[in-house]
Design an enzyme around this catalytic site. Structure first.
Site, mmCIF file in Angstrom:
data_model
loop_
_atom_site.group_PDB
_atom_site.id
_atom_site.type_symbol
_atom_site.label_atom_id
_atom_site.label_comp_id
_atom_site.label_asym_id
_atom_site.label_seq_id
_atom_site.Cartn_x
_atom_site.Cartn_y
_atom_site.Cartn_z
ATOM 1 N N SER A 227 33.553 37.643 36.690
ATOM 2 C CA SER A 227 33.571 37.498 38.140
ATOM 3 C C SER A 227 35.003 37.645 38.653
ATOM 4 O O SER A 227 35.619 38.688 38.436
ATOM 5 C CB SER A 227 32.947 36.152 38.531
ATOM 6 O OG SER A 227 32.692 36.083 39.920
ATOM 7 N N ASP B 239 22.895 41.972 39.575
ATOM 8 C CA ASP B 239 23.885 40.956 39.937
ATOM 9 C C ASP B 239 23.780 40.697 41.444
ATOM 10 O O ASP B 239 24.049 41.595 42.259
ATOM 11 C CB ASP B 239 25.290 41.445 39.570
ATOM 12 C CG ASP B 239 26.349 40.363 39.682
ATOM 13 O OD1 ASP B 239 26.168 39.436 40.491
ATOM 14 O OD2 ASP B 239 27.362 40.459 38.969
ATOM 15 N N HIS C 233 24.645 37.618 37.022
ATOM 16 C CA HIS C 233 26.094 37.520 37.173
ATOM 17 C C HIS C 233 26.708 36.941 35.894
ATOM 18 O O HIS C 233 26.529 35.759 35.592
ATOM 19 C CB HIS C 233 26.429 36.640 38.385
ATOM 20 C CG HIS C 233 27.862 36.672 38.777
ATOM 21 N ND1 HIS C 233 28.526 37.827 39.124
ATOM 22 C CD2 HIS C 233 28.782 35.677 38.875
ATOM 23 C CE1 HIS C 233 29.773 37.553 39.428
ATOM 24 N NE2 HIS C 233 29.964 36.260 39.273
#
Length: 255
Positions: A112, A185, A217
């Site tokens: 991320s 995602d 994710h």
């Protein structure tokens, strides 16, 4: 900056030999919403697993993260990609204190904002970070969800958004970089990785990519992706051919 104390942790393999030189891997997340170096032993098992492969693994909280002074936190405002000078300085200081750390072989990975950070570190310091893996990276804040980026990067979208984008810096890539993203995602849209990929192709840069079906994710503990992460650093940072098709399995407890 010459005045601010920084803190981090070091993981060593259980068969550690201080006479050897070990490559270094940094696990990174620099989001301003918190601080990330583990404070309990329970949080460290995944990094210890990587150390067991023959690495020294480190984490650092540089300026811009939370839990310190207001000035320390504000370093990241309109400067989400600016903290890596702290990380490089910290790792160099660690290596100066611990000669078993080979500062000529440094890798980095994250997910991320850490995925953005891992790739960004390689672009900003291409002579320092030689191997990286970026998972679910928000590589361009102009494409990401407004509620996170505008909170820390400010509004309106100004030139600093473009200046800190990995897309605009793609021509600086020198090392081995593996990009991962899931096709479903719902936190960081896959277009962020694809725009970065497009820029890397236009810059004629070599890289590797895993576009993973049905992945949300981050790795989420997916054993295949964990194995591919291990293999990538073993091959390109440790310089060893990893075992072919090694399968990570849950250990079986005897009753």
């Amino acid at each position: 900056d010459g005045t601010t104390d920084l803190y981090g942790l070091i993981w060593r393999p259980s068969n550690f030999d201080p006479a050897k030189k070990y490559p270094i891997i940094e696990q990174v997340y620099t989001g301003p919403q918190g601080f990330f170096v583990p404070k309990t032993f329970a949080a460290t098992f995944r990094l210890q697993a990587m150390a067991e492969l023959g690495f020294i693994v480190v984490m650092v909280d540089g300026r811009g993260t939370a839990g310190r002074s207001r000035a320390f936190h504000q370093f990241s405002y309109r400067n989400l990609g600016g903290a890596f000078e702290d990380h490089v300085a910290m790792i160099k200081q660690m290596a100066a204190h611990h000669p078993y750390m080979d500062v000529s072989r440094v890798g980095i990975y994250g997910n991320s904002a850490g995925g953005y950070g891992a790739a960004h570190a390689m672009l900003v310091f291409p002579d320092f970070y030689k191997v990286g893996l970026a998972s679910s990276g928000d590589h361009d804040a102009r494409l990401d969800k407004a509620w996170w980026n505008e909170l820390y990067q400010g509004s309106p979208v100004e030139e600093d958004y473009a200046r800190q984008s990995n897309v605009t810096m793609a021509d600086r890539l020198e090392g081995h970089l593996l990009l991962e993203h899931g096709d479903v995602d719902d936190n960081v849209h896959p277009v962020e990785t694809m725009r970065f990929v497009d820029a890397l192709i236009k810059a004629n840069k070599n890289f590797d990519m895993l576009f993973v079906p049905n992945m949300y994710h981050g790795e989420g503990g997916n054993p295949y992706l964990v194995r591919r992460r291990w293999d990538y650093f073993v091959e390109y940072l440790l310089g060893v051919t990893p075992p072919r098709n090694f399968a990570i399995q849950e250990s079986q407890r005897s009753e």
